[in-house]
Design a protein around this motif. Structure first.
Motif, PDB file in Angstrom:
ATOM      1  N   PRO A 282      19.695   1.344  48.096  1.00  0.00           N
ATOM      2  CA  PRO A 282      20.405   1.830  46.911  1.00  0.00           C
ATOM      3  C   PRO A 282      21.870   1.422  46.913  1.00  0.00           C
ATOM      4  O   PRO A 282      22.516   1.347  47.957  1.00  0.00           O
ATOM      5  N   PHE A 283      22.382   1.134  45.733  1.00  0.00           N
ATOM      6  CA  PHE A 283      23.793   0.840  45.507  1.00  0.00           C
ATOM      7  C   PHE A 283      24.279  -0.407  46.238  1.00  0.00           C
ATOM      8  O   PHE A 283      25.449  -0.510  46.588  1.00  0.00           O
ATOM      9  N   GLU A 284      23.382  -1.357  46.477  1.00  0.00           N
ATOM     10  CA  GLU A 284      23.803  -2.650  46.991  1.00  0.00           C
ATOM     11  C   GLU A 284      23.702  -3.664  45.868  1.00  0.00           C
ATOM     12  O   GLU A 284      22.663  -3.810  45.237  1.00  0.00           O
ATOM     13  N   LEU A 285      24.796  -4.377  45.616  1.00  0.00           N
ATOM     14  CA  LEU A 285      24.829  -5.377  44.564  1.00  0.00           C
ATOM     15  C   LEU A 285      24.376  -6.708  45.144  1.00  0.00           C
ATOM     16  O   LEU A 285      25.159  -7.449  45.739  1.00  0.00           O
ATOM     17  N   SER A 286      23.091  -7.016  44.984  1.00  0.00           N
ATOM     18  CA  SER A 286      22.577  -8.273  45.512  1.00  0.00           C
ATOM     19  C   SER A 286      22.809  -9.426  44.539  1.00  0.00           C
ATOM     20  O   SER A 286      22.719 -10.587  44.910  1.00  0.00           O
ATOM     21  N   ASN A 287      23.093  -9.096  43.295  1.00  0.00           N
ATOM     22  CA  ASN A 287      23.295 -10.114  42.263  1.00  0.00           C
ATOM     23  C   ASN A 287      24.739 -10.016  41.771  1.00  0.00           C
ATOM     24  O   ASN A 287      25.075  -9.153  40.965  1.00  0.00           O
ATOM     25  N   GLN A 288      25.613 -10.884  42.242  1.00  0.00           N
ATOM     26  CA  GLN A 288      27.041 -10.771  41.942  1.00  0.00           C
ATOM     27  C   GLN A 288      27.388 -10.802  40.453  1.00  0.00           C
ATOM     28  O   GLN A 288      28.372 -10.171  40.048  1.00  0.00           O
ATOM     29  N   PRO A 289      26.638 -11.504  39.602  1.00  0.00           N
ATOM     30  CA  PRO A 289      26.972 -11.433  38.169  1.00  0.00           C
ATOM     31  C   PRO A 289      26.865 -10.039  37.561  1.00  0.00           C
ATOM     32  O   PRO A 289      27.276  -9.835  36.429  1.00  0.00           O
ATOM     33  N   THR A 290      26.290  -9.071  38.299  1.00  0.00           N
ATOM     34  CA  THR A 290      26.226  -7.708  37.770  1.00  0.00           C
ATOM     35  C   THR A 290      27.523  -6.941  38.027  1.00  0.00           C
ATOM     36  O   THR A 290      27.622  -5.778  37.678  1.00  0.00           O
ATOM     37  N   LEU A 291      28.513  -7.581  38.646  1.00  0.00           N
ATOM     38  CA  LEU A 291      29.818  -6.967  38.866  1.00  0.00           C
ATOM     39  C   LEU A 291      30.891  -7.799  38.176  1.00  0.00           C
ATOM     40  O   LEU A 291      30.990  -9.005  38.384  1.00  0.00           O
ATOM     41  N   LEU A 292      31.671  -7.161  37.352  1.00  0.00           N
ATOM     42  CA  LEU A 292      32.805  -7.822  36.711  1.00  0.00           C
ATOM     43  C   LEU A 292      34.088  -7.083  37.068  1.00  0.00           C
ATOM     44  O   LEU A 292      34.134  -5.856  37.037  1.00  0.00           O
ATOM     45  N   ARG A 293      35.126  -7.819  37.404  1.00  0.00           N
ATOM     46  CA  ARG A 293      36.435  -7.227  37.660  1.00  0.00           C
ATOM     47  C   ARG A 293      37.416  -7.815  36.646  1.00  0.00           C
ATOM     48  O   ARG A 293      37.669  -9.019  36.620  1.00  0.00           O
ATOM     49  N   GLY A 294      37.941  -6.962  35.800  1.00  0.00           N
ATOM     50  CA  GLY A 294      38.868  -7.419  34.772  1.00  0.00           C
ATOM     51  C   GLY A 294      40.261  -7.669  35.332  1.00  0.00           C
ATOM     52  O   GLY A 294      40.619  -7.211  36.416  1.00  0.00           O
ATOM     53  N   ASN A 295      41.051  -8.389  34.564  1.00  0.00           N
ATOM     54  CA  ASN A 295      42.447  -8.641  34.949  1.00  0.00           C
ATOM     55  C   ASN A 295      43.341  -7.448  34.656  1.00  0.00           C
ATOM     56  O   ASN A 295      44.471  -7.370  35.138  1.00  0.00           O
ATOM     57  N   GLU A 296      42.824  -6.524  33.859  1.00  0.00           N
ATOM     58  CA  GLU A 296      43.552  -5.299  33.536  1.00  0.00           C
ATOM     59  C   GLU A 296      42.538  -4.204  33.285  1.00  0.00           C
ATOM     60  O   GLU A 296      41.325  -4.444  33.333  1.00  0.00           O
ATOM     61  N   ARG A 297      43.002  -2.987  33.049  1.00  0.00           N
ATOM     62  CA  ARG A 297      42.068  -1.887  32.833  1.00  0.00           C
ATOM     63  C   ARG A 297      41.190  -2.147  31.616  1.00  0.00           C
ATOM     64  O   ARG A 297      41.629  -2.730  30.626  1.00  0.00           O
ATOM     65  N   TRP A 298      39.954  -1.642  31.723  1.00  0.00           N
ATOM     66  CA  TRP A 298      39.015  -1.846  30.621  1.00  0.00           C
ATOM     67  C   TRP A 298      39.404  -1.010  29.406  1.00  0.00           C
ATOM     68  O   TRP A 298      39.941   0.082  29.524  1.00  0.00           O
ATOM     69  N   THR A 299      39.086  -1.544  28.247  1.00  0.00           N
ATOM     70  CA  THR A 299      39.227  -0.818  26.987  1.00  0.00           C
ATOM     71  C   THR A 299      37.865  -0.778  26.307  1.00  0.00           C
ATOM     72  O   THR A 299      36.942  -1.514  26.686  1.00  0.00           O
ATOM     73  N   LEU A 300      37.740   0.050  25.279  1.00  0.00           N
ATOM     74  CA  LEU A 300      36.482   0.085  24.546  1.00  0.00           C
ATOM     75  C   LEU A 300      36.155  -1.270  23.955  1.00  0.00           C
ATOM     76  O   LEU A 300      34.991  -1.688  23.929  1.00  0.00           O
ATOM     77  N   GLY A 301      37.179  -1.961  23.507  1.00  0.00           N
ATOM     78  CA  GLY A 301      36.963  -3.257  22.875  1.00  0.00           C
ATOM     79  C   GLY A 301      36.445  -4.308  23.827  1.00  0.00           C
ATOM     80  O   GLY A 301      35.441  -4.975  23.542  1.00  0.00           O
ATOM     81  N   ASN A 302      37.117  -4.479  24.988  1.00  0.00           N
ATOM     82  CA  ASN A 302      36.642  -5.553  25.861  1.00  0.00           C
ATOM     83  C   ASN A 302      35.377  -5.171  26.616  1.00  0.00           C
ATOM     84  O   ASN A 302      34.602  -6.036  27.022  1.00  0.00           O
ATOM     85  N   LEU A 303      35.122  -3.869  26.787  1.00  0.00           N
ATOM     86  CA  LEU A 303      33.832  -3.466  27.337  1.00  0.00           C
ATOM     87  C   LEU A 303      32.697  -3.833  26.389  1.00  0.00           C
ATOM     88  O   LEU A 303      31.619  -4.248  26.819  1.00  0.00           O
ATOM     89  N   ALA A 304      32.942  -3.691  25.094  1.00  0.00           N
ATOM     90  CA  ALA A 304      31.928  -4.060  24.098  1.00  0.00           C
ATOM     91  C   ALA A 304      31.613  -5.544  24.157  1.00  0.00           C
ATOM     92  O   ALA A 304      30.499  -5.971  23.831  1.00  0.00           O
ATOM     93  N   GLN A 305      32.554  -6.332  24.615  1.00  0.00           N
ATOM     94  CA  GLN A 305      32.342  -7.771  24.706  1.00  0.00           C
ATOM     95  C   GLN A 305      31.546  -8.170  25.950  1.00  0.00           C
ATOM     96  O   GLN A 305      30.774  -9.127  25.922  1.00  0.00           O
ATOM     97  N   VAL A 306      31.728  -7.424  27.052  1.00  0.00           N
ATOM     98  CA  VAL A 306      31.134  -7.894  28.312  1.00  0.00           C
ATOM     99  C   VAL A 306      29.895  -7.110  28.751  1.00  0.00           C
ATOM    100  O   VAL A 306      29.050  -7.654  29.464  1.00  0.00           O
ATOM    101  N   LEU A 307      29.780  -5.831  28.359  1.00  0.00           N
ATOM    102  CA  LEU A 307      28.667  -5.043  28.874  1.00  0.00           C
ATOM    103  C   LEU A 307      27.284  -5.564  28.478  1.00  0.00           C
ATOM    104  O   LEU A 307      26.351  -5.510  29.281  1.00  0.00           O
ATOM    105  N   PRO A 308      27.074  -6.083  27.258  1.00  0.00           N
ATOM    106  CA  PRO A 308      25.753  -6.615  26.943  1.00  0.00           C
ATOM    107  C   PRO A 308      25.313  -7.723  27.901  1.00  0.00           C
ATOM    108  O   PRO A 308      24.157  -7.759  28.339  1.00  0.00           O
ATOM    109  N   SER A 309      26.232  -8.645  28.268  1.00  0.00           N
ATOM    110  CA  SER A 309      25.864  -9.698  29.202  1.00  0.00           C
ATOM    111  C   SER A 309      25.647  -9.134  30.596  1.00  0.00           C
ATOM    112  O   SER A 309      24.790  -9.592  31.357  1.00  0.00           O
ATOM    113  N   LEU A 310      26.403  -8.108  30.967  1.00  0.00           N
ATOM    114  CA  LEU A 310      26.237  -7.472  32.270  1.00  0.00           C
ATOM    115  C   LEU A 310      24.863  -6.804  32.368  1.00  0.00           C
ATOM    116  O   LEU A 310      24.180  -6.895  33.384  1.00  0.00           O
ATOM    117  N   LEU A 311      24.457  -6.153  31.289  1.00  0.00           N
ATOM    118  CA  LEU A 311      23.132  -5.527  31.265  1.00  0.00           C
ATOM    119  C   LEU A 311      22.033  -6.556  31.385  1.00  0.00           C
ATOM    120  O   LEU A 311      21.013  -6.346  32.047  1.00  0.00           O
TER     121      LEU A 311
END
Length: 287
Positions: free
Chosen positions: A253-282
């Motif tokens: 449990p809680f081991e990220l074996s697939n690195q594309p499932t983790l994103l680190r932004g250059n700044e804190r997340w906002t509702l707007g940029n989360l809406a852009q990246v979460l679909p691809s993350l899912l």
């Protein structure tokens, strides 16, 4: 000389998979405390007594125990039964269970408490008492808990919560007890029992598990007890699926074996940029 010669196990849930596990342990030379509720009908043999009778008929050693799973004191009482009967303890298999299939909007407090008292409080009390005994003996041991795929795949919230709790309990206890040479694992079985009586065609195949025609509890008993063998001693904190001729080891449990499932932004997340990246993350996490 069997795999478990002169070893002692407590096996709960003799009315289900626990009976097959207890019989195999005894057939491999072990001694078993078989735990289940007393018979409901006066004069009738309980599930534990029937299991013990079968073990004795095959030349094995076992005693029946009717101490209920749930009250906190039961754990110590059941472990003491093993000590009084056979003088030591090596393996705990917690296969006892009950079921409330009510949906979220209908489940009652009584149903919630009944499931958590058996699957969680009862199991914790047994694990605590067994762990203290195994640590005192100083030569390792095995604890094997029973969970279920329904922890994440079934629409039964009380049962799912209890079984998910078993998985967390298993992982945590494995880390705590590893320095003492005690391995702790969880089995996620599929078998025909009094709790789940249907035939193989009614079993779900969700979560990637294929259809299994053989749902005899005896078919998966070896996978349960392998975790208590010398060869399986190094396996701990794992979740093992077993049904028929199938066996699988779930990811930690809680081991990220697939690195594309983790994103680190250059700044804190906002509702707007989360809406852009979460679909691809899912999409990546589902692959």
């Amino acid at each position: 000389m069997g795999e478990f010669n002169n070893k002692v196990a407590i096996v709960t849930g003799a009315g289900g998979i626990g009976r097959a596990v207890a019989e195999l342990f005894a057939a491999e030379g072990g001694k078993v405390v078989v735990v289940d509720l007393p018979a409901r009908e006066p004069g009738a043999a309980s599930a534990a007594e029937r299991a013990v009778e079968a073990i004795h008929a095959a030349g094995g050693e076992a005693v029946a125990c009717h101490i209920p799973i749930g009250p906190w004191a039961s754990g110590e009482q059941i472990v003491q039964t093993a000590m009084d009967s056979f003088g030591r303890l090596d393996v705990l298999v917690g296969a006892a269970g009950n079921l409330a299939a009510a949906p979220l909007v209908d489940v009652t407090e009584e149903e919630w408490d009944a499931l958590n008292n058996v699957h969680l409080k009862g199991e914790v009390s047994l694990m605590q008492a067994a762990a203290k005994r195994l640590i005192a003996q100083g030569d390792g041991g095995s604890i094997i808990n029973f969970s279920s795929r329904a922890a994440f795949l079934g629409p039964m919230p009380a049962y799912a919560a209890a079984k998910a709790g078993v998985l967390g309990l298993t992982t945590s206890a494995a880390m705590e007890l590893a320095p003492h040479g005690i391995n702790v694992n969880a089995i996620l079985p599929s078998a025909q029992t009094s709790l789940f009586p249907g035939d193989a065609s009614t079993r779900p195949t969700s979560g990637g598990t294929p259809f299994v025609a053989d749902i005899d509890p005896a078919a998966l008993a070896p996978a349960v007890l392998y975790l208590a063998t010398a060869a399986g001693a190094g396996i701990t904190g794992r979740w093992v699926y077993a049904a028929g001729n199938d066996v699988a080891m779930y990811h930690r449990p809680f081991e990220l074996s697939n690195q594309p499932t983790l994103l680190r932004g250059n700044e804190r997340w906002t509702l707007g940029n989360l809406a852009q990246v979460l679909p691809s993350l899912l999409a990546h996490s589902a692959s």
